[in-house]
Design a protein around this motif. Structure first.
Motif, short mmCIF file in Angstrom:
data_model
loop_
_atom_site.label_atom_id
_atom_site.label_comp_id
_atom_site.label_asym_id
_atom_site.label_seq_id
_atom_site.Cartn_x
_atom_site.Cartn_y
_atom_site.Cartn_z
N SER A 372 63.10 47.88 64.05
CA SER A 372 61.96 47.26 64.73
C SER A 372 62.36 46.74 66.10
O SER A 372 61.62 46.91 67.08
CB SER A 372 61.40 46.12 63.87
OG SER A 372 60.91 46.61 62.65
N ARG A 373 63.52 46.09 66.20
CA ARG A 373 63.97 45.55 67.49
C ARG A 373 64.29 46.66 68.48
O ARG A 373 63.96 46.57 69.67
CB ARG A 373 65.19 44.66 67.29
CG ARG A 373 64.85 43.24 66.86
CD ARG A 373 66.04 42.33 67.05
NE ARG A 373 66.53 42.36 68.42
CZ ARG A 373 67.75 41.96 68.78
NH1 ARG A 373 68.60 41.51 67.86
NH2 ARG A 373 68.13 42.00 70.04
N MET A 374 64.97 47.70 68.00
CA MET A 374 65.30 48.80 68.90
C MET A 374 64.04 49.43 69.47
O MET A 374 63.95 49.71 70.68
CB MET A 374 66.14 49.85 68.17
CG MET A 374 67.58 49.44 67.93
SD MET A 374 68.46 50.65 66.92
CE MET A 374 68.17 52.14 67.82
N MET A 375 63.04 49.66 68.62
CA MET A 375 61.81 50.30 69.09
C MET A 375 61.02 49.36 69.99
O MET A 375 60.39 49.81 70.95
CB MET A 375 60.96 50.72 67.89
CG MET A 375 61.61 51.77 67.00
SD MET A 375 61.99 53.30 67.87
CE MET A 375 60.35 53.93 68.17
N ALA A 376 61.05 48.07 69.70
CA ALA A 376 60.28 47.11 70.49
C ALA A 376 60.93 46.83 71.84
O ALA A 376 60.25 46.71 72.87
CB ALA A 376 60.10 45.81 69.72
N GLU A 377 62.28 46.75 71.87
CA GLU A 377 62.97 46.31 73.08
C GLU A 377 63.39 47.46 73.99
O GLU A 377 63.72 47.23 75.15
CB GLU A 377 64.20 45.46 72.70
CG GLU A 377 63.82 44.18 71.98
CD GLU A 377 65.01 43.26 71.79
OE1 GLU A 377 65.92 43.26 72.64
OE2 GLU A 377 65.03 42.55 70.77
N ILE A 378 63.40 48.69 73.47
CA ILE A 378 63.78 49.81 74.35
C ILE A 378 62.52 50.54 74.81
O ILE A 378 62.11 50.40 75.97
CB ILE A 378 64.80 50.73 73.65
CG1 ILE A 378 66.08 49.93 73.31
CG2 ILE A 378 65.15 51.90 74.55
CD1 ILE A 378 67.12 50.72 72.55
N PRO A 379 61.81 51.30 73.95
CA PRO A 379 60.62 51.97 74.48
C PRO A 379 59.35 51.11 74.42
O PRO A 379 58.33 51.50 74.96
CB PRO A 379 60.48 53.19 73.57
CG PRO A 379 61.08 52.75 72.28
CD PRO A 379 62.17 51.78 72.60
N ASP A 478 71.59 47.06 73.09
CA ASP A 478 72.11 47.03 74.47
C ASP A 478 72.83 48.31 74.88
O ASP A 478 72.72 48.75 76.04
CB ASP A 478 73.06 45.84 74.63
CG ASP A 478 72.32 44.51 74.68
OD1 ASP A 478 71.10 44.53 74.95
OD2 ASP A 478 72.95 43.47 74.44
N TYR A 479 73.59 48.91 73.98
CA TYR A 479 74.46 50.03 74.37
C TYR A 479 73.84 51.41 74.14
O TYR A 479 74.33 52.39 74.71
CB TYR A 479 75.79 49.94 73.61
CG TYR A 479 76.72 48.87 74.15
CD1 TYR A 479 77.64 49.14 75.15
CD2 TYR A 479 76.67 47.57 73.65
CE1 TYR A 479 78.49 48.15 75.63
CE2 TYR A 479 77.52 46.58 74.12
CZ TYR A 479 78.42 46.87 75.12
OH TYR A 479 79.26 45.89 75.60
N LEU A 480 72.79 51.52 73.32
CA LEU A 480 72.22 52.85 73.07
C LEU A 480 71.57 53.48 74.30
O LEU A 480 71.63 54.71 74.47
CB LEU A 480 71.23 52.78 71.91
CG LEU A 480 71.81 53.03 70.52
CD1 LEU A 480 70.73 52.94 69.47
CD2 LEU A 480 72.50 54.39 70.44
#
Length: 869
Positions: A372-379, A478-480
């Motif tokens: 959820s965080r990856m999807m919310a904070e990146i795209p 951060d790194y992806l």
């Protein structure tokens, strides 16, 4: 609407609890304890005004009166104790109990009440059906487990049939079924339903939802000539209809009419095999419309789809039985392109239905929060695993492929991504202080001696483990972006140079923890190849027996040391799925590790690092030899691009490797909580803790000081979720009708029939034609048989799938197979003739096809046992 001519609304209340007989129109769904499942449901139908043959129920009070006479209750308890031994002991004990009932003296007041009710009914021929208190329940149909006697004529025959129905509570198959369902046989009682016989011209089963696809807007009718016993018991391949809710035919397959069951003049039934002249005739459209109307209305009345039996006589449809449908898949859902692409990836990570503790202590706050965080904070998209695996009554009931939704943050995504690309280089991610903190916290948790930790500290461990995981989540977020950018840049550069074919070979040079894991396994395999005694042990033994030999043999000390080193370094990795806390890790499952080593031993040895061809280096040399790569700046930049892409691959793989490091301490802590709760008598056993939620454990005081009222509530909560989960045991997480990928028509089926559900399984064929051959079936075999009856039920515990020559969706074999969660195909016609013993086949219970399997085919991975399920 109900048939008002038969309405019984306002009928008198149920008679006093000590009366041995109750008319059907005095009973309702609230009378399960007195009338059993079948009797209570029939009473509910009568009182709601549906057309049900008149009758009465010999209540459980009558059964109790018989059991309480002459020490029969004590003798039953003694026989049950004896049934705890071998299968033969259980069969002998069950037969002895039934013999007791067959010879039992019925108390005069009970006998007189039955005879009087029979006379008042005014029907010479009656149907006598068992109705146990643990029967026709939402999670356990008990299909065919107790006896039914049709066309019973005369009071002596009626009393004898009642005795045999009482005794059928104690068949070995019924006892075994109750044990598997966790139902205490000592607490079960049985009633007997007596109804006027309907001289059926046609009869069968009405399923008020599609049991294969889960579609709630479809009804399924299986029908044949004569009494419905031929359909229910699987003696015939019935006419098969799929209807919409208005009774219009969507699918129709004619049956074979192999046999017609009819009542005989003096009582009893006869099997007539001369029904072929009616084969191929459809039921009248008006009858199908009426069945669809009744099925829809009755399902709405009971609040869930029903499994009903019906009979047609003189143009009138009679309802003979209604019970909740069991093992019904979720309704099909429409998928968009994203769901079709992502759905299979995530569904594969749920090899079995997650427990409440899986969801609350790991899936949602752990990997789910990460996603959820990856999807919310990146795209800037919204994805919530609570929508992907929704829970009903605390238990996940279905899987819905994720469908990311844009949020306002999508507008600022480019700026966030660009900032992270500039700041966070994957090549240096292990130097980030957050990674160092993560390693320290996990080391502290792993060093904990769980048995000695005070409860207040123990219940905080899940939060500590999840807080540590949040650090890896931060690192992934951060790194992806730069990892993905580096891979994209290399791919675009190769496309510009016309060497896109080199991409896979170039990034193959990335060093990852997964590569390290595989090399360590190969090193263990070399140990085995180089030691004749080890190689012999691996050839002779497997599973726990091999583990015991390895750990008990002094000559295997070097191998044990290597195995222990492997478990210490890689033991946090999952055996079933990275999403399941309930499944053991590799460190807990040495048999799993040795199984992988055994597989490697039987294959040619992998080359060592210095023997392996340098494919990545060769690809880079070919890239640098390209004419367009000769410019100095480009020639210098290309190796840096390759190195950056490899670093991106390494980060992606290694950060995933680190994600499961919290699993061992988290799992150890919650299982220790389960042990203490069981020791204090709060839970039945250690594994019942899996039915609780993390927040319930975190809020719980020391079990040794827990007030009994609070303990009882917690225990009831765990038991209720366990029962709900048992109800869903044979239900797939997603409708089999959902197709992630289009597939062409199959042309290689060895046998086909009615798809009765259960998914797919692969195994060797075992043809069983009669009970004398039951012992030939081995665990994992595909059971192929001409037909079944309830005495075949124990075979379903061992079979990987079942293929039956006759029968339909409502027959005994289909119902039991769906409850056991194994694929089933009914009405194959030629299964026993075309499928031969030992042949490896795949059974697709969702499409009704049997196909040849490759030698390395395996059945779907089963759920771990011994975990409170």
């Amino acid at each position: 609407m109900p048939d008002s001519a038969h309405a019984a609304v306002g009928a008198p209340a149920a008679p006093a609890a000590d009366r041995p007989v109750a008319p059907l129109d005095t009973l309702s769904a609230a009378d399960l304890d007195r009338a059993g499942g079948k009797g209570a449901n029939l009473g509910e139908l009568v009182r709601a005004g549906y057309r049900v043959p008149g009758g009465f129920v010999v209540t459980t009070d009558a059964y109790t009166a018989v059991v309480d006479r002459g020490g029969l209750a004590q003798r039953i308890d003694e026989r049950l104790a004896a049934a705890d031994g071998s299968a033969d002991d259980a069969a002998r004990a069950a037969a002895a109990i039934r013999s007791e009932f067959a010879a039992a003296e019925i108390p005069e007041e009970v006998r007189a009440a039955i005879v009087a009710a029979y006379a008042e009914l005014g029907a010479e021929a009656v149907a006598v059906r068992s109705s146990a208190t643990a029967e026709d329940l939402p999670g356990a149909a008990f299909a065919g487990q107790q006896d039914t006697y049709l066309n019973v004529v005369g009071q002596d025959a009626l009393l004898d049939a009642v005795r045999h129905c009482w005794g059928s509570l104690w068949t070995d198959r019924a006892i075994s079924y109750r044990r598997r369902r966790g139902i205490d046989s000592g607490a079960v009682r049985i009633a007997v339903v007596v109804q006027a016989m309907v001289p059926a011209e046609s009869a069968g089963v009405l399923l008020c939802a599609n049991p294969v696809t889960g579609a709630r807007d479809e009804l399924v009718v299986d029908a044949s000539s004569g009494l419905g016993e031929a359909v229910v018991s699987g003696l015939v391949t019935p006419d098969h209809y799929v209807l919409d809710r208005r009774g219009r035919i969507r699918e129709w397959t004619p049956g074979q009419r192999e046999v017609v069951v009819r009542g005989t003049a003096g009582g009893g039934i006869a099997h007539d095999s001369t029904g072929e002249e009616t084969a191929g005739e459809q039921l009248p459209a008006g009858v199908l419309t009426e069945l669809a109307r009744l099925g829809t209305a009755v399902s709405e009345h009971f609040g869930r789809p029903q499994d009903m039996e019906w009979a047609l006589a003189d143009g009138t449809v009679w309802l003979l039985q209604a019970r909740p449908m069991t093992a019904l898949p979720p309704a099909p859902v429409r998928l968009n392109r994203i769901q079709r692409r992502v759905g299979p990836v995530i569904l594969e990570m749920f090899p079995y239905r997650p427990y409440p503790l899986d969801m609350s202590a790991w899936v949602l706050p752990g990997p789910g929060r990460l996603v959820s965080r990856m999807m919310a904070e990146i795209p800037g998209l919204r994805v919530d695993l609570r929508d992907v695996a929704p829970e009903v009554d605390g238990v996940v009931d279905r899987f819905v492929p994720p469908n990311p939704r844009p949020t306002p943050a999508v507008l600022t995504a480019p700026a966030r991504i660009l900032g992270r690309i500039r700041r966070y280089d994957p090549e240096r991610w292990t130097q980030d202080p957050r990674f160092t903190t993560f390693q320290r916290r996990i080391a502290e948790l792993n060093a904990t001696e769980w048995r000695s930790v005070p409860w207040d500290e123990l219940r905080r461990v899940p939060r500590r483990a999840l807080d540590a995981l949040d650090l890896v989540t931060d690192l992934r977020v951060d790194y992806l972006p730069r990892s993905g950018m580096s891979l994209l840049r290399l791919r675009l550069a190769l496309r510009f140079l016309g060497r896109g074919d080199l991409f896979s070979s170039l990034i193959m040079g990335a060093t990852t923890r997964t590569v390290d894991n595989n090399r360590a396994l190969e090193a263990l395999a070399r140990h085995v190849r180089d030691d004749d005694r080890l190689r012999a042990a691996f050839a002779e033994l497997d599973g726990d027996a091999l583990v015991e030999r390895v750990h008990a043999s002094p000559e295997f000390a070097d191998f044990r040391a290597a195995l222990d080193a492997f478990r210490a370094e890689f033991g946090h990795r999952e055996t079933a799925s990275a999403l399941l806390l309930s499944a053991p890790t590799m460190g807990e499952a040495p048999a799993t590790i040795l199984g992988m080593v055994r597989t490697l031993v039987t294959r040619p040895a992998e080359p060592t690092a210095d023997q392996s061809p340098d494919l990545a280096g060769d690809a880079l040399r070919r890239l640098l030899a390209h004419p367009r790569a000769q410019r100095p700046r480009r020639r210098a930049r290309l190796p840096r691009m390759v190195r950056a892409a490899r670093s991106g691959v390494g980060f992606r793989e290694d950060s995933h490797f680190e994600l499961t490091r919290p699993l061992p301490p988290l799992r150890n802590a919650v299982l220790e909580m389960g042990r203490r709760l069981a020791s204090a008598g709060v839970l039945g056993d250690q594994w019942a803790v899996l039915h609780l939620r993390r927040e319930e454990l975190e809020d719980l005081p020391d079990p040794d000081t827990l007030p009994e009222a609070d303990a009882a509530r917690l225990r009831a909560t765990a038991d209720a979720r366990s029962a709900k989960r048992a109800e869903l045991a044979g239900v797939p997480l997603i409708s089999p009708a959902v197709r992630f990928h289009d597939s062409g028509p199959d042309t290689d089926a060895l046998a086909t029939g009615t798809a009765a559900g259960g998914g797919r399984a692969t195994g060797p064929v075992r043809v069983i034609r009669e009970p004398a051959e039951f012992g030939n079936l081995r665990t994992g075999d595909i059971l192929v048989c001409p037909n079944t009856n309830p005495s075949w039920t124990p075979l379903f515990q061992s079979a990987a799938a079942v293929v039956v020559d006759t029968g339909g969706l409502g027959s005994h074999a289909a119902i039991v197979a769906r409850e056991y969660g194994i694929p089933a195909i009914m009405g194959s016609a030629t299964g026993t003739a075309t499928l031969t013993d030992g042949r490896l086949v795949t059974v697709d219970g969702d499409r009704g096809r049997v196909t040849a399997a490759e030698p390395d085919g395996t059945a779907d991975r089963p759920e771990p046992r011994g975990d409170g399920s």
